[in-house]
Design a protein around this motif. Sequence first.
Motif, mmCIF file in Angstrom:
data_model
loop_
_atom_site.group_PDB
_atom_site.id
_atom_site.type_symbol
_atom_site.label_atom_id
_atom_site.label_comp_id
_atom_site.label_asym_id
_atom_site.label_seq_id
_atom_site.Cartn_x
_atom_site.Cartn_y
_atom_site.Cartn_z
ATOM 1 N N ARG A 62 0.571 -1.252 -0.085
ATOM 2 C CA ARG A 62 0.172 -0.058 -0.282
ATOM 3 C C ARG A 62 0.909 1.301 0.035
ATOM 4 O O ARG A 62 0.418 2.224 -0.794
ATOM 5 C CB ARG A 62 -0.749 0.138 1.052
ATOM 6 C CG ARG A 62 -1.778 1.307 1.312
ATOM 7 C CD ARG A 62 -2.722 1.243 2.499
ATOM 8 N NE ARG A 62 -1.970 1.628 3.635
ATOM 9 C CZ ARG A 62 -1.858 0.904 4.617
ATOM 10 N NH1 ARG A 62 -2.134 -0.460 4.793
ATOM 11 N NH2 ARG A 62 -1.083 1.387 5.825
ATOM 12 N N GLN A 63 1.905 1.192 0.852
ATOM 13 C CA GLN A 63 2.758 2.456 0.818
ATOM 14 C C GLN A 63 3.452 2.701 -0.463
ATOM 15 O O GLN A 63 3.803 3.748 -0.812
ATOM 16 C CB GLN A 63 3.717 2.113 2.181
ATOM 17 C CG GLN A 63 3.030 2.382 3.417
ATOM 18 C CD GLN A 63 2.465 1.042 3.999
ATOM 19 O OE1 GLN A 63 2.471 -0.015 3.175
ATOM 20 N NE2 GLN A 63 1.590 1.005 5.193
ATOM 21 N N ALA A 64 3.940 1.716 -1.016
ATOM 22 C CA ALA A 64 4.630 1.646 -2.332
ATOM 23 C C ALA A 64 3.652 2.479 -3.321
ATOM 24 O O ALA A 64 4.090 3.309 -4.161
ATOM 25 C CB ALA A 64 4.956 0.186 -3.002
ATOM 26 N N SER A 65 2.373 1.820 -3.379
ATOM 27 C CA SER A 65 1.339 2.629 -4.274
ATOM 28 C C SER A 65 1.011 4.059 -3.963
ATOM 29 O O SER A 65 1.122 4.857 -4.690
ATOM 30 C CB SER A 65 0.063 2.043 -4.333
ATOM 31 O OG SER A 65 0.369 0.589 -5.110
ATOM 32 N N ILE A 66 0.950 4.321 -2.610
ATOM 33 C CA ILE A 66 0.936 5.639 -2.180
ATOM 34 C C ILE A 66 2.134 6.658 -2.761
ATOM 35 O O ILE A 66 2.079 7.657 -3.181
ATOM 36 C CB ILE A 66 0.844 5.889 -0.634
ATOM 37 C CG1 ILE A 66 -0.662 5.344 -0.336
ATOM 38 C CG2 ILE A 66 0.797 7.297 -0.134
ATOM 39 C CD1 ILE A 66 -0.821 5.134 1.299
ATOM 40 N N ALA A 67 3.353 6.082 -2.487
ATOM 41 C CA ALA A 67 4.540 6.869 -2.917
ATOM 42 C C ALA A 67 4.490 6.969 -4.233
ATOM 43 O O ALA A 67 4.813 8.047 -4.786
ATOM 44 C CB ALA A 67 5.694 5.985 -2.415
ATOM 45 N N LYS A 68 4.219 6.089 -5.214
ATOM 46 C CA LYS A 68 4.254 6.058 -6.779
ATOM 47 C C LYS A 68 3.151 7.282 -7.018
ATOM 48 O O LYS A 68 3.487 8.170 -7.933
ATOM 49 C CB LYS A 68 3.896 4.949 -7.187
ATOM 50 C CG LYS A 68 4.289 4.602 -8.799
ATOM 51 C CD LYS A 68 3.369 5.247 -9.613
ATOM 52 C CE LYS A 68 3.720 5.347 -11.074
ATOM 53 N NZ LYS A 68 2.512 5.622 -11.844
ATOM 54 N N MET A 69 2.016 7.059 -6.281
ATOM 55 C CA MET A 69 0.863 8.159 -6.905
ATOM 56 C C MET A 69 1.169 9.613 -6.432
ATOM 57 O O MET A 69 1.409 10.411 -7.121
ATOM 58 C CB MET A 69 -0.243 7.555 -6.090
ATOM 59 C CG MET A 69 -1.375 8.731 -6.459
ATOM 60 S SD MET A 69 -2.963 8.007 -5.513
ATOM 61 C CE MET A 69 -2.400 8.715 -3.884
ATOM 62 N N VAL A 70 1.968 9.607 -5.050
ATOM 63 C CA VAL A 70 1.906 11.109 -4.367
ATOM 64 C C VAL A 70 3.180 11.792 -5.412
ATOM 65 O O VAL A 70 3.215 12.902 -5.548
ATOM 66 C CB VAL A 70 2.460 10.669 -3.009
ATOM 67 C CG1 VAL A 70 2.910 12.238 -2.461
ATOM 68 C CG2 VAL A 70 1.072 10.657 -2.116
ATOM 69 N N CYS A 71 4.318 10.757 -5.396
ATOM 70 C CA CYS A 71 5.638 11.463 -6.095
ATOM 71 C C CYS A 71 5.515 11.789 -7.381
ATOM 72 O O CYS A 71 6.033 12.881 -7.805
ATOM 73 C CB CYS A 71 6.843 10.562 -5.884
ATOM 74 S SG CYS A 71 7.197 10.140 -4.273
ATOM 75 N N THR A 72 4.672 11.012 -8.321
ATOM 76 C CA THR A 72 4.360 11.293 -9.680
ATOM 77 C C THR A 72 3.523 12.509 -9.765
ATOM 78 O O THR A 72 3.656 13.270 -10.770
ATOM 79 C CB THR A 72 4.163 10.033 -10.373
ATOM 80 O OG1 THR A 72 2.882 9.532 -9.964
ATOM 81 C CG2 THR A 72 5.078 9.118 -10.421
ATOM 82 N N ASP A 73 2.363 12.483 -9.104
ATOM 83 C CA ASP A 73 1.486 13.698 -9.224
ATOM 84 C C ASP A 73 2.219 14.832 -8.603
ATOM 85 O O ASP A 73 1.994 15.935 -9.424
ATOM 86 C CB ASP A 73 0.281 13.406 -8.228
ATOM 87 C CG ASP A 73 -0.765 12.541 -8.808
ATOM 88 O OD1 ASP A 73 -0.487 12.104 -10.123
ATOM 89 O OD2 ASP A 73 -1.481 12.002 -8.175
ATOM 90 N N ASN A 74 2.960 14.675 -7.803
ATOM 91 C CA ASN A 74 3.657 16.014 -7.441
ATOM 92 C C ASN A 74 4.961 16.571 -8.232
ATOM 93 O O ASN A 74 4.751 17.677 -8.719
ATOM 94 C CB ASN A 74 4.592 15.619 -5.761
ATOM 95 C CG ASN A 74 3.464 15.925 -4.674
ATOM 96 O OD1 ASN A 74 2.312 15.919 -4.980
ATOM 97 N ND2 ASN A 74 4.067 15.855 -3.501
ATOM 98 N N ALA A 75 5.291 15.590 -8.931
ATOM 99 C CA ALA A 75 6.249 15.912 -10.231
ATOM 100 C C ALA A 75 5.503 16.664 -11.276
ATOM 101 O O ALA A 75 6.409 17.563 -11.713
ATOM 102 C CB ALA A 75 6.984 14.578 -10.538
#
Length: 380
Positions: A315-328
Motif C-alpha cells: 500500500r505504501q509503495a502505491s501511495i509513494a508512486k502516486m504522490v511522487c509522480t502527481d507532485n512531479a
Amino acid sequence: MPAERLMPTEESTDLIELTRSIVAKDLRPVIAGLDARAEFPRDVFRTLGRAGLLSLPYPEEVGGGGQPYEVYLQALEEIASASASVGVGVSVHALSCFGLFTAGTQEQQQAWLPEMLSGEQLGAYCLSEAHAGSDPAAMRTRAVREGDEYVINGAKAWTTHGGQADFYKVMARTSDDGGRGISCFLVPADTPGLSADNPEQKMGLMSSTTATMLFDDVRVPAERRLGAEGQGLPIALAGLDAGRLGIAAVATGLAQEALDVAIAYAKERETFGRAIIDHQGLAFVLADMAAAVESARATYLAAARLKDAGRPYSRQASIAKMVCTDNAMKVTTDAVQVLGGAGYTKDFPVERFMREAKVMQIFEGTNQIQRLVISRNLAR
C-alpha cells in the motif's frame, strides 16, 4: 541546490557523494544533447555499472552493493535529477534482475546474476501487451514446451530498453489458466527470432528507447525459466512494488531539478526593480513546489524503510508512486510557469521536465490503478 539528506550510515553518505560526482562529471554535460538527438546513453549505463550504481539493492554475495532500499532510492533520485531517462533505465534494470534474484535457483543466480549486476549487461522487462496493460492476466504471448525448450510467440509492448538491452525478463502464457497460466523466462537479446519494432515516438524521455518486442518462434532453453510453470505473474507482481518505489524516487529527482532551475531563474530575473523571487505571488508558488518535493521524498522513504524492515509495504509503495509522480507533474508545470515565456521554450530544460513527468503518472501502473490498489488494501 543539492537535496538535504539524512543518511543512515557514513558509508551511505559517501555513496551519495560518489553518485553526485559521477552524475556531475559523466551525465549532466551530455544529457541535453542525448535527449535532443534521441540517443540511447549506453556508455552512461556502463559507467554507472562499473561504479556499482546499477546493483545497489542486491546482496554483495551475488555481486550487488548490499545497500538498503532507503539508500538505493536516494542514489537513484540523484541520478534522475540529472536525467529522468537514465533514472528510469536504472530502475528498470533493477526490476529486470529481480525475478532471477527472488525466484531463480542457486545455479541460475551464480551463472547469470553477477554479469547482470556488473553493468556490462543491461536488462529490460517484458510484461505489458498492447491490449493488456493494467490487466497482465489477459496477456496472449505464449510459450509452448517442446522437449528441453520453450517456443515463444507474441509481442510485448512498451518495453523500456527495447532493442538496446542485453537480456529480457519475459512473462508468457504457458497454459490457459488465467493469471495462473503465466510463466517467467530470462531471454538473451541475441536469441534468434527476437527483434524490436520501431521505437515509439514519445513526447518525453527521448533518450530512453521504448519499443515493442517481437517474438517469432523464439526458442528458450527450459533452464531459463524462472520458478515453476504458472508462477510468472506472482514473480512479476512481487517486483512491481519495488519498481513503483524506483519510479517514485525518479519522479522526486526530476521535481527537485525543476525546483532548482526555477529558484535560480527567480533569483536572477528582475521585474519592477527587484528579483521576481521577492514578489510574494511567485515566492508562494516556489514554496509550494518545495513542500511538494520534500513531502514526496518523505513518502517514498517511509515505504522504503518498511521494505528494509521486512514488513508489508505494498500500500505504501502505491501511495509513494502516486504522490511522487502527481507532485512531479505539478512541480514541473509550475516551473514552466515561473519561467514564463522562457519556460515554454527549449532554451531552458523545464519544458522537458514537464514532458518527462507526465509519463510517470502512467507507467509502473497508472495512478488510477494505484488508487485501486490502495483502496482495496484499505477494504481488507
